[in-house]
Design an enzyme around this catalytic site. Structure first.
Site, PDB file in Angstrom:
ATOM      1  N   ASN A  15       4.552   9.095  73.571  1.00 52.39           N
ATOM      2  CA  ASN A  15       4.374   7.783  72.944  1.00 52.39           C
ATOM      3  C   ASN A  15       4.187   7.959  71.432  1.00 52.39           C
ATOM      4  O   ASN A  15       4.246   9.079  70.920  1.00 52.39           O
ATOM      5  CB  ASN A  15       3.189   7.030  73.572  1.00 52.39           C
ATOM      6  N   ASP A  67       0.340   7.177  80.845  1.00 50.93           N
ATOM      7  CA  ASP A  67      -0.123   6.708  82.153  1.00 50.93           C
ATOM      8  C   ASP A  67       0.735   7.228  83.292  1.00 50.93           C
ATOM      9  O   ASP A  67       0.290   7.285  84.431  1.00 50.93           O
ATOM     10  CB  ASP A  67      -0.135   5.176  82.176  1.00 50.93           C
ATOM     11  N   LYS A  85      17.866  22.298  82.871  1.00 50.06           N
ATOM     12  CA  LYS A  85      18.210  21.097  82.093  1.00 50.06           C
ATOM     13  C   LYS A  85      19.069  20.160  82.949  1.00 50.06           C
ATOM     14  O   LYS A  85      20.030  20.613  83.573  1.00 50.06           O
ATOM     15  CB  LYS A  85      18.969  21.530  80.831  1.00 50.06           C
TER      16      LYS A  85
HETATM   17  N1  CTP Z   1      -7.275   6.761  79.088  1.00 50.68           N
HETATM   18  C1  CTP Z   1      -7.619   7.812  79.921  1.00 50.68           C
HETATM   19  N2  CTP Z   1      -6.728   8.286  80.819  1.00 50.68           N
HETATM   20  C2  CTP Z   1      -5.520   7.713  80.974  1.00 50.68           C
HETATM   21  C3  CTP Z   1      -5.168   6.607  80.174  1.00 50.68           C
HETATM   22  C4  CTP Z   1      -6.079   6.159  79.243  1.00 50.68           C
HETATM   23  O1  CTP Z   1      -8.733   8.334  79.794  1.00 50.68           O
HETATM   24  N3  CTP Z   1      -4.680   8.189  81.867  1.00 50.68           N
HETATM   25  C5  CTP Z   1      -8.248   6.284  78.105  1.00 50.68           C
HETATM   26  C6  CTP Z   1      -7.694   6.189  76.700  1.00 50.68           C
HETATM   27  O2  CTP Z   1      -7.889   7.393  75.978  1.00 50.68           O
HETATM   28  C7  CTP Z   1      -8.472   5.038  76.095  1.00 50.68           C
HETATM   29  C8  CTP Z   1      -8.764   4.158  77.277  1.00 50.68           C
HETATM   30  O3  CTP Z   1      -8.596   4.965  78.439  1.00 50.68           O
HETATM   31  O4  CTP Z   1      -9.689   5.447  75.521  1.00 50.68           O
HETATM   32  C9  CTP Z   1      -7.872   2.972  77.384  1.00 50.68           C
HETATM   33  O5  CTP Z   1      -6.520   3.408  77.346  1.00 50.68           O
HETATM   34  P1  CTP Z   1      -5.299   2.418  77.590  1.00 50.68           P
HETATM   35  O6  CTP Z   1      -4.027   3.188  77.639  1.00 50.68           O
HETATM   36  O7  CTP Z   1      -5.400   1.278  76.632  1.00 50.68           O
HETATM   37  O8  CTP Z   1      -5.696   1.871  79.001  1.00 50.68           O
HETATM   38  P2  CTP Z   1      -5.048   1.963  80.402  1.00 50.68           P
HETATM   39  O9  CTP Z   1      -6.167   1.985  81.378  1.00 50.68           O
HETATM   40  O10 CTP Z   1      -4.084   3.074  80.479  1.00 50.68           O
HETATM   41  O11 CTP Z   1      -4.335   0.560  80.502  1.00 50.68           O
HETATM   42  P3  CTP Z   1      -2.854   0.080  80.139  1.00 50.68           P
HETATM   43  O12 CTP Z   1      -2.108   1.277  79.623  1.00 50.68           O
HETATM   44  O13 CTP Z   1      -2.337  -0.448  81.439  1.00 50.68           O
HETATM   45  O14 CTP Z   1      -2.999  -1.003  79.127  1.00 50.68           O
END
Ligand code: CTP
Length: 417
Positions: free
Chosen positions: A215, A284, A294
Site C-alpha cells: 500500500n 489486511d 514467476k
Molecule cells: N492493524 C493491525 N493489524 C492489521 C490491520 C491493522 O494491527 N492486520 C492496526 C493498524 O496498524 C492501525 C489499526 O489497526 O493501528 C487500524 O488499522 P486499519 O487498517 O485502519 O483498520 P482495519 O481494522 O484493518 O480496518 P479497515 O482496513 O477495514 O478499514
C-alpha cells in the site's frame, strides 16, 4: 511555522561556544540551523576562534551580539555574559579543542568562554574536533572522562581526512549528529524508563518471487514517533515494513516484510514493552497462494488472484495487553472520526489517531498530517495540519497523559515522577 524538525528547540536559548579549530567555520551552519528551528542563539567565541570565522558572520546569522571579551560591559538592552550563561537552556561547544577540554576539566576560567563554562547549570554538549593524534592522547581521554562523569554529553568526532592532511578520528561531527544531541539534551526526558514498540510503514505480501501487494504508506509518521520517543528517553523498538527512510537515531530497528512477520516481531517483544504504537499500515489481505516460480502471462486472459485475510496484529496481542497502553491509527477516506471510534473500541485501544488520507498534502507520503485524537472517554482533540515530526510529539504527549491517568487509577507511580 519554523523548520520543525526538532520541536524541542523552538523558543529555547541555545548558547553556542566556538573555540579555535578549523571546524569553527561550521559554527555558521549550526547557528543557521538552530535559528531555523526557532531557537534564540547566543554565541560566545574565543579569540582563537575569531581567526577561523569572524564574529560578524555569527552575529549576522544569530541576529545577536557575539560575546568574546570578558571585560566588555554588556551594552544597553543586552544582558551580561553571566546572565547569558544562566539564561541558557543548553550550552553547546562546537568545535571544542583539546585546549578547551583541558581547561573545562580542570575548572580553569581564563577567558570568557571558560568562565561561562563554570557558570552554566543547563545541560552541556561538547563536540570535540582536533588532530587525531591529539584526540587519542591519554590526557585528552582523561579530560573527556572527567567531563563525562560530571554529566557532560559528547558528540564524538568522526573519522576522515583532517585539515592537516592526516586521516583518522578528529573531524567535527556532522551537523545532524550535533543537532540530534542538542535536541535530546533539551527534551524533557519524560518517557525515560518506558519501553515502546512502534510499528511503521506498509507490509509487503508476495504473490511470486518478483511480485507483491502493498500500500502507499511511506512510514514517515511511525518513524517520526520512534525518533521523538527515543529523544524523550524511551527505549524504542521500531518494527518497520519496507520503507525508504533512514533508521531513526536512538531506536532499535527490526525490518520485516509481511504482516505475519510484523506480528511475529510484535509478539516476540510485547512482553517487555509498556506501550504499543501501531502506526503501520498493515495489509489486511495476502495472496492465498504463493507461487514459487514467476507467474507467466502466457495463455491468460484474466489473472484471478485469491486473497486470504492476514491476522489483525492488535487483536492478536490484545490478550497480552494487561496494563500496557495501546495506540492505533485509523487511516480513512472521508471523515475519520466515526470509523476511528469503532476501531478503537473493537481493538481495545487507549488512544486512536484518526486521519483522512484522501486529502491532498496530508497523510500517505507527505511531510504534514492532520488528525483527530480519540480516546475511550469520548474526548476528541483535533490537530490542525502540522509537520509529522511535530505531530509525533503531540501524540506522545497525549499518550503520556493517558498513561499517567491509567497508572494513577491502578495506584502505580511512574519511575520519573
Ligand atoms: N492493524 C493491525 N493489524 C492489521 C490491520 C491493522 O494491527 N492486520 C492496526 C493498524 O496498524 C492501525 C489499526 O489497526 O493501528 C487500524 O488499522 P486499519 O487498517 O485502519 O483498520 P482495519 O481494522 O484493518 O480496518 P479497515 O482496513 O477495514 O478499514
Amino acid at each position: 511555522m519554523t523548520g520543525g524538525k526538532y520541536p524541542e528547540m523552538a523558543g529555547k536559548r541555545i548558547l553556542l561556544g566556538v573555540t579555535g579549530g578549523i571546524g569553527a567555520y561550521k559554527a555558521a551552519e549550526l547557528v543557521r540551523a538552530f535559528v531555523k528551528e526557532g531557537a534564540h542563539v547566543d554565541v560566545a567565541m574565543t579569540r582563537a576562534a575569531s581567526r577561523f570565522i569572524t564574529p560578524m558572520t555569527l552575529e549576522t546569522l544569530s541576529r545577536n551580539p557575539v560575546a568574546m571579551d570578558m571585560f566588555t560591559p554588556a551594552s544597553a538592552g543586552t544582558i551580561s555574559h553571566i546572565e547569558l550563561a544562566q539564561a541558557a537552556d543548553i550550552f553547546l561547544v562546537a568545535p571544542a579543542t583539546a585546549n578547551y577540554l583541558g581547561k573545562a576539566a580542570a575548572g580553569i576560567a581564563d577567558d570568557l568562554l571558560t568562565t561561562i563554562s563554570l557558570v552554566v547549570r543547563c545541560p552541556i554538549v561538547l563536540a570535540p574536533a582536533m588532530n587525531s593524534k591529539m584526540w587519542s592522547h591519554p590526557a585528552v581521554g582523561v579530560n573527556t572522562d572527567i567531563l563525562r562523569s560530571r554529566g557532560v554529553s559528547f558528540v564524538l568526532p568522526e573519522e576522515g581526512e583532517l585539515a592537516c592532511g592526516q586521516e583518522g578520528p578528529g573531524r567535527l561531527a556532522g551537523l545532524d549528529r550535533i543537532m540530534e544531541s542538542v535536541a535530546r539534551n533539551l527534551s524533557r526526558g519524560d518517557l525515560q524508563g518506558l519501553g515502546i514498540i512502534v510499528t511503521a510503514g506498509p507490509t509487503r505480501e508476495p504473490l511470486d518471487p518478483v511480485r507483491f501487494i502493498t500500500n502507499r504508506s511511506t512510514g514517515k509518521m511511525g518513524y517520526a514517533i520512534a525518533e521523538a520517543a527515543a529523544r524523550r528517553g524511551a527505549r524504542v523498538h521500531l518494527v518497520s515494513g519496507p520503507v525508504e527512510l533512514e533508521a531513526p537515531r536512538g531506536a532499535a530497528i527490526t525490518r520485516v516484510g509481511t504482516a505475519r512477520e510484523m506480528l511475529g516481531e510484535v509478539q516476540k517483544t510485547i512482553d517487555g514493552a509498556d506501550w504499543l504504537i501501531m502506526a503501520a499500515a498493515v495489509a489486511d489481505f495476502a495472496p492465498a497462494h504463493y507461487s514459487c516460480t514467476k507467474i507467466p502471462k502466457e495463455g491468460k486472459k484474466v489473472l484471478a488472484v485469491e486473497f486470504s485475510p492476514n491476522p489483525d496484529i492488535l487483536l492478536e496481542v490484545l490478550p497480552e495487553k494487561g496494563e500496557k497502553l495501546f495506540v492505533g491509527f485509523a487511516a480513512q477516506t472521508g471523515d475519520p472520526v466515526p470509523e476511528g471510534k469503532k476501531k478503537m473500541a473493537r481493538k481495545g485501544l487507549d488512544l486512536m489517531v484518526a486521519n483522512d488520507v484522501s486529502r491532498e498534502g496530508i497523510g500517505f507520503g507527505s511531510d504534514d498530517n492532520e488528525a483527530t485524537l480519540l480516546d475511550p472517554s469520548g474526548r476528541e482533540e483535533k490537530m490542525p495540519t502540522m509537520p509529522k515530526t511535530l505531530m509525533a510529539d503531540r501524540i506522545l504527549d497525549r499518550a503520556l497523559e493517558l498513561w499517567r491517568e491509567k497508572r494513577a487509577s491502578a495506584g502505580k507511580k511512574d519511575p520519573e515522577e
